[in-house]
Enzyme design. Structure first.
Site, short mmCIF file in Angstrom:
data_model
loop_
_atom_site.label_atom_id
_atom_site.label_comp_id
_atom_site.label_asym_id
_atom_site.label_seq_id
_atom_site.Cartn_x
_atom_site.Cartn_y
_atom_site.Cartn_z
N ASP A 191 -10.91 3.84 -11.58
CA ASP A 191 -11.44 3.22 -10.53
C ASP A 191 -12.87 3.97 -10.15
O ASP A 191 -13.40 3.74 -9.03
CB ASP A 191 -10.58 3.24 -9.36
CG ASP A 191 -10.23 4.77 -8.92
OD1 ASP A 191 -10.71 5.83 -9.39
OD2 ASP A 191 -9.34 4.72 -7.88
N CYS B 139 4.62 -10.73 0.48
CA CYS B 139 4.56 -10.20 1.98
C CYS B 139 5.55 -10.63 3.04
O CYS B 139 5.76 -10.22 3.82
CB CYS B 139 3.42 -9.58 2.39
SG CYS B 139 2.34 -8.70 1.47
N CYS C 75 2.98 -2.16 7.38
CA CYS C 75 1.94 -1.36 6.82
C CYS C 75 0.72 -1.41 7.83
O CYS C 75 0.02 -0.44 7.99
CB CYS C 75 1.37 -1.86 5.70
SG CYS C 75 0.80 -3.77 5.58
N CYS D 69 -0.01 2.11 10.92
CA CYS D 69 -1.29 3.04 10.63
C CYS D 69 -1.76 3.76 11.97
O CYS D 69 -2.12 3.26 13.17
CB CYS D 69 -2.62 1.88 10.63
SG CYS D 69 -4.28 2.90 10.35
N CYS E 5 -3.86 9.62 3.19
CA CYS E 5 -2.76 9.08 3.98
C CYS E 5 -1.83 8.15 3.12
O CYS E 5 -2.23 7.18 2.60
CB CYS E 5 -3.33 8.70 5.32
SG CYS E 5 -2.07 7.75 6.80
N CYS F 281 0.63 3.80 5.18
CA CYS F 281 0.73 2.22 5.38
C CYS F 281 1.31 1.85 3.71
O CYS F 281 2.09 0.73 3.36
CB CYS F 281 -0.58 1.72 5.10
SG CYS F 281 -1.84 2.07 3.96
N CYS G 113 6.02 0.25 2.88
CA CYS G 113 6.32 -1.20 2.26
C CYS G 113 7.71 -1.46 1.73
O CYS G 113 8.06 -0.65 1.04
CB CYS G 113 5.19 -1.31 0.97
SG CYS G 113 5.36 -2.96 0.31
#
Length: 378
Positions: free
Chosen positions: A136, A190, A196, A200, A243, A246, A250
């Protein structure tokens, strides 16, 4: 170029598995790229913050062929990095630092790229063609590519979710001139879940499937170069690098036990290190502790900035001695964070005494601002 061998995709999948990949899927590159419009809107709204490279590489990110016009197919690979314990448990120990799961071991960029190159060499030896490998760091939109290949889908938190591995997948890609049979895309699963979004700490999701990086703790602790804005400092808690909130909540993570033998190992020293020890790191010690870790790229000063905010949030007045010592640090970024930590941990009278002593010789305007504009003191 078209491959004459029957089911080369199955052979590639088997080799990918042997090299340590948990998922291997294929997609063509013929269609338009809807993700390009979403990225353009994201950048236009300024939600990328200081990540200027996103704007600079916008044109190349519009379509995978923007990276390489000759590419005909993409091979998308995933490596499970699901944690072997609850990654949020460390948040209940405010005297220790919370480092994101992905950064607790060796840098995944290096690990995955070596596997991608090995797979690429095998593919070329077996089937020919040209190829390029990507992790990435390149301007390739890997999550939409993975969704198109059926690796998973982008959840409401904008991260990729897999039915087999939940939110815990590292991605790597190979673009090739070979024409490989595409897999079906993965629809979203989902349902009505919004866990999620609700977890936060900084309300970084203005809407489902949208992220404002400027409010995201991962961005604030990793990408932001200067002091973290006051409005977010308490919400950091003891998160000192990234972090996981989130990702960790899941529900699909319950399936991430599969493929554990391929999991990338965490270092014990990075699971929940004591803040007091981290605050004492000089540059050589920082580089030693985080050798081969993505944390090393952050640099000692920004890392100590995060550690000091965590110290300020700890409620442990015994840690004030670490912040007080760092008032003499050579880095203004560290000194400013030390001021904020002391404002949380000392009395009004003690803070005023320190301010009177330190302001005389403080040359940096941002550090002086921290002294003159502290949060409310008891």
């Amino acid at each position: 170029m078209t491959i004459s061998t029957s089911r080369p995709e199955d052979l590639i999948r088997a080799e990918a598995k042997a090299l340590g990949f948990d998922l291997c899927r294929f997609t063509d590159l013929d269609d338009a790229w809807p993700a390009a419009a979403r990225l353009e809107a994201y950048v236009a709204a300024g939600r990328h913050g200081e990540m200027g490279w996103m704007e600079e590489t916008l044109e190349r990110r519009r379509h995978p062929r923007g990276m390489w016009p000759d590419a005909r197919s993409a091979i998308v690979l995933g490596v499970n990095y699901g944690p072997d314990a609850d990654p949020l448990e460390v948040l209940s120990h405010p005297d220790r630092g919370a480092i994101s799961v992905y950064a607790q071991g060796d840098d995944y960029h290096d690990l995955i790229k070596s596997r991608l190159k090995a797979l690429g060499r095998w593919i070329q030896a077996r089937f020919g063609g040209e190829l390029k490998v990507f992790v990435d760091t390149a301007p390739l939109m890997e999550k939409p590519l993975a969704e198109r290949a059926g690796v998973g889908w982008q959840g409401r938190h904008t991260n990729l979710v897999s039915r087999e591995f939940g939110s815990w997948l590292f991605l790597g890609s190979i673009l090739t001139t070979l024409e490989l049979a595409p897999d079906a895309a993965e629809p979203a699963h989902c349902g009505s879940c919004t866990a999620c979004l609700e977890v936060c700490p900084t309300n970084a999701f203005p809407a489902p499937f949208q992220l404002d990086a400027r409010r995201c703790i991962s961005y604030l602790t990793i990408e932001l170069k200067g002091p973290i804005p006051l409005e977010f400092r308490e919400a950091l808690g003891n998160r000192i690098y990234g972090c996981d909130d989130c990702l960790a909540v899941c529900p699909w993570n319950k399936f991430a036990q599969a493929g554990r033998e391929q999991k990338l190992a965490a270092r014990e020293a990075l699971r929940a290190p004591p803040l007091a020890e981290l605050a004492r790191l000089d540059d050589p010690a920082f580089r030693t502790l985080f050798s081969k870790s993505p944390v090393k790229r952050l640099g000692r000063d920004r890392f100590l900035r995060n550690v000091l905010y965590a110290i300020g949030n700890s409620g442990d007045r015994a840690l004030a001695v670490e912040a007080r010592r760092l008032l003499d640090d050579a880095s203004p970024l560290v000194r400013g964070a030390a001021v904020w930590a002391l404002a949380q941990l000392t009395s009004y009278a003690e803070f005023e005494r320190l301010r009177a002593e330190r302001m005389i010789d403080e040359p940096d305007s941002e550090v002086r601002t921290e002294w003159f504009d502290p949060p409310d003191l008891d």
